[in-house]
Structure formats: C-alpha cells, structure tokens
Design an enzyme around this catalytic site. Structure first.
Site, mmCIF file in Angstrom:
data_model
loop_
_atom_site.group_PDB
_atom_site.id
_atom_site.type_symbol
_atom_site.label_atom_id
_atom_site.label_comp_id
_atom_site.label_asym_id
_atom_site.label_seq_id
_atom_site.Cartn_x
_atom_site.Cartn_y
_atom_site.Cartn_z
ATOM 1 N N SER A 1 0.782 -1.230 0.000
ATOM 2 C CA SER A 1 0.000 0.000 0.000
ATOM 3 C C SER A 1 0.811 1.276 0.000
ATOM 4 O O SER A 1 0.243 2.370 -0.087
ATOM 5 C CB SER A 1 -0.956 0.011 1.193
ATOM 6 O OG SER A 1 -2.079 -0.772 0.888
ATOM 7 N N TYR B 1 -10.376 2.491 6.155
ATOM 8 C CA TYR B 1 -9.403 2.162 5.119
ATOM 9 C C TYR B 1 -9.974 1.101 4.181
ATOM 10 O O TYR B 1 -10.458 0.060 4.617
ATOM 11 C CB TYR B 1 -8.138 1.640 5.794
ATOM 12 C CG TYR B 1 -6.954 1.472 4.899
ATOM 13 C CD1 TYR B 1 -6.013 2.481 4.773
ATOM 14 C CD2 TYR B 1 -6.751 0.294 4.195
ATOM 15 C CE1 TYR B 1 -4.901 2.322 3.966
ATOM 16 C CE2 TYR B 1 -5.648 0.124 3.384
ATOM 17 C CZ TYR B 1 -4.726 1.144 3.272
ATOM 18 O OH TYR B 1 -3.624 0.984 2.470
ATOM 19 N N SER B 2 -9.918 1.370 2.877
ATOM 20 C CA SER B 2 -10.445 0.431 1.882
ATOM 21 C C SER B 2 -9.625 0.503 0.614
ATOM 22 O O SER B 2 -9.455 1.580 0.029
ATOM 23 C CB SER B 2 -11.912 0.747 1.565
ATOM 24 O OG SER B 2 -12.378 -0.041 0.492
ATOM 25 N N GLY C 1 3.065 -1.013 3.975
ATOM 26 C CA GLY C 1 2.387 -1.864 3.023
ATOM 27 C C GLY C 1 2.694 -3.323 3.254
ATOM 28 O O GLY C 1 3.738 -3.671 3.793
#
Length: 424
Positions: A92, A197-198, A335
């Site tokens: 991420s 968060y998505s 991430g």
C-alpha cells in the site's frame, strides 16, 4: 498490500525471543557517517532477524548521510543472504504514488478534489452514491466504500488460505475489483469521519487517473511520478515475476501455512494501483524526499495531501499518513502483500528518513478472539524504527518508556481471520 488496521500496533509486553533461522550477520553498505550510528542500526536490525524474521533490509538517511543494511536470509532453503538493495513488493505504499498522480492532475485543473467521481466516471459507481463520493473521499478513505479483498480471496473469510494459491496466476480487471468492493457492506456514508481504510478507493483512483490522462495508470505513474522522482529500481510489474535481485517472500497466515510458503511469484493485478508497486528501501526514501520537498506536486497540493482525518486509527491525508514519534511527526505509509512487508517514514522536511522491508508475514499466533498476539519480531521491529528515526530519544529513554512508544508504531499484519480479511 498493507493492512488497514494500524491500531494496536506493537504492545509493550514482555515476550520470549524465538530462535532465528539460518542466522546471517547484518551487512552495512555505507560507513563513516558522523550523523548516523551504523553500529546501533546494525545491531537493531540484527535483533529483528534474531527475533525470528527470515530477512530484513533497510535504508536510513539523515541529510546527505545514508546507511543501508540487511540481516538474515532471502531464501530459507539455500541460505542465500538478503542484501540492502533488493527489490520488494511494497503493497500500500503504492497508494502514495497513485495519490501523487491524481494531485498532479488536480494541479493542472483536469480534476477537482471535491468534485463527484461520477463527473469523470459516470458509469462506475451507480446512482446517488456516485454523485456523493468525491475524489478527495477516495484519497482519504472517507468514501464509505467497502473493501474488495474478501470477494477476491473468499476462502480467507472461512479460515482457509486456499484462495492464495488458486488465484496466484489469475488476471483480474480493476472494474471487477470495484464491483466486488461496491458489493461489500458500506463502511459509512460518503464523507463521514472517521473514515475506514479500503483498497477499493485506490482502484477507483487508478481508473480515474486513466480516464483523465488517457493513459494506462502504470504508464502515467512511471513517467510522471517514478521517473520524475529519479527512482531507478521502482516499477509497476507487468508479469508475476519480480525483475532484479529480490528475496523470496514467505507467508505464514497465522500458522495456517506451515511451513511458510513463498509468494514472490504472483500476478499482482488484484492489487492494481492500490498496492502493486515494486521498489527498494533506498528508492522509497528518495521518493518521499522528492514528494515532501515539493518536486512532485506544488506547495498548495502538498498542503492538501498532508491535511489529515482519522481513518482506521491513523491520521490519514491523501495517500499518506502522519505518525507521531518521540522526536516529532513523520510522514509516509506502510504496506503488505502476501509474504512481504514494508514501512517508509520521513520527517516533514525530508531530512531524516527510514524505510525497512521484511520477507515473512503474519508470523503471529492468534488469541482466542482471532486477534494476533504480539510477537518478539514486532517489538524488535518497532525498536528499530524508533532508533532509526529518533536515535537520541530512543537511547536515553527507560525500558518502560521505550515500550510505551512502541504502541504508537504501525504494525504490519492483517485483520484477524474471525471478522475480516487482509486489507492491502
């Protein structure tokens, strides 16, 4: 991809240290720094490996000084050592790259941050929902759109990792990921705070970037973000294979995969612009230094980017979050994908930076509620991060204060199996 839950990071509990596998000494690539304590950094990185992490590698900067190091193995079977410059799937952290691309378009007047997504992609998010969700809401996770991960890897919600292997070479289109995310339960009304968060938000963001630029998102991000930042070993993959030297990436999934399995070869279309970037720790420091120094977006939009709202326990801006440590506020992202985890943090002036990568994921055990127990690796990794960014404070603090400070750090692991699935 990274995990949406950064709360409950590294707790200050005392745990027994596990025995490291195939111990290798840390390797330092730079010496003689007057502002970086290479010995302390090397010892702290060794401690992460000794706590049970297969391989860990990092790059730390203080002004013009740089230290790089590595400890452990890139391949458990052969004992091949991990080295500082290896490529890694950074999950991420990709979201910062995607956000920069859209902010560049906003700077040029091609999109407006507070315009509805339906103005640009009228058929993607149907009905009133598409008219309520703005570009900004995508980037700061306040859209209320659910995550697509459960739909993409359905076995994970049933306590099985079968999907990880079944889908290893699957190619999935981003619009299918969006469909899965829109079919998931909404996490709130558009614009509501705190946000949730998505990963779906950043798949939509990638499609929006393609629409307004007329280019593939990977092409645009390569030319206008990666190349502009001067990154030499960063790219969005076109195949399931990683180019250049890299570690094997081992996934345990809380003991469901025993022994941990290598997922370094994987079709990353499931992550798209939410989490498919490959990079090095040195390139990540270079990227955030360029960004925070105003080389990728101008001051006005950098201010927009660093305006935070509460999201799943984070102070989240537009593709970047803030983390308060003993010596100040740092900016960046973390991430995780199957088998690989990365954290990158920088001071606001870009002077002090740290990026660290690991090649074993979800090594923790789950408690009776399905929540990961703190592992010695977590404490060692947290200590390394604090020591790299706040060396004076880390060295002077009492053991109790150090443990308390570790609770503020991001923790790279996934949502528990009972009640969720990994969020990139």
């Amino acid at each position: 991809m990274r995990i949406a839950r950064l709360l409950g990071a590294i707790l200050g509990t005392t745990l027994l240290t596990t025995t490291a596998v195939l111990t290798q000494p840390a390797v330092a690539a730079s010496k003689g720094s007057t502002s970086l304590d290479g010995t302390a950094l090397r010892d702290a990185l060794d401690a992460v490996h000794e706590a049970g992490m297969y391989g860990v590698f990092s790059s730390v900067r203080d002004g013009d000084e740089r230290w790089t190091g590595a400890a452990g193995v890139a391949d458990v079977d052969t004992g091949r050592p991990v080295t500082p410059g290896m490529r890694q799937r950074v999950g991420s952290i990709s979201k910062t790259f995607t956000a920069v691309g859209l902010l560049q378009q906003a700077e040029r007047g091609r999109i407006r941050l507070d315009a509805p997504v339906s103005d640009y992609l009228p058929d993607l998010i149907p009905g009133e929902r598409g008219r309520q969700i703005t570009v900004r809401m995508l980037l700061n996770h306040t859209s209320g759109i659910g995550d697509y991960i459960a739909g993409a890897f359905p076995s994970l919600t049933q306590g099985s990792t079968a999907s990880l292997d079944e889908e290893r070479f699957r190619s999935v289109r981003p619009r299918e990921l969006v469909r899965l995310g829109l079919a998931a339960p909404a996490t709130g009304t558009p614009g509501s705070v705190p946000g949730t968060y998505s990963n779906t938000n950043y798949v939509v963001a990638g499609l929006l970037l393609e629409k307004v630029t007329g280019q593939k998102a990977s092409t645009y991000l390569t030319r206008h973000v990666i190349d502009r930042a001067g990154l030499r070993h960063t790219y969005l993959p076109r195949t399931p294979y990683i180019k250049g030297p890299h570690p094997r990436m081992y996934e345990s999934f809380y003991g469901l995969i025993d022994p941990p399995r290598d997922y370094s070869v994987y079709d990353m279309s499931w992550a798209y612009t939410a989490g498919s970037v490959v990079s090095t720790t040195d390139d990540l420091n270079r990227f955030y230094r360029a960004l925070l120094g105003g080389k990728l977006v101008g001051a006005a939009f950098l201010d927009e980017m660093t305006r935070t709202v509460p999201v799943s326990g984070m102070d989240y801006g537009l593709g970047i979050y803030a983390l308060d440590l003993p010596c100040g506020r740092f900016w960046g992202h973390d991430g995780a994908v199957f088998g690989a985890g990365t954290i990158a943090l920088s001071s606001r002036d870009g002077k002090r930076q740290m990026a660290v990568a690991q090649n074993l994921m979800k090594y923790q055990e789950l408690d009776e509620n399905g929540v990961p127990r703190v592992h010695p690796i977590d404490n060692a990794l947290g200590a390394y991060v604090v020591g790299a960014l706040c060396p004076a404070e880390a060295g002077a603090a009492s053991p109790e204060a150090r443990r308390e400070r570790l609770t503020r750090l991001p923790r790279i692991d996934d949502s528990p199996l009972t009640g969720g699935v990994p969020a990139v």
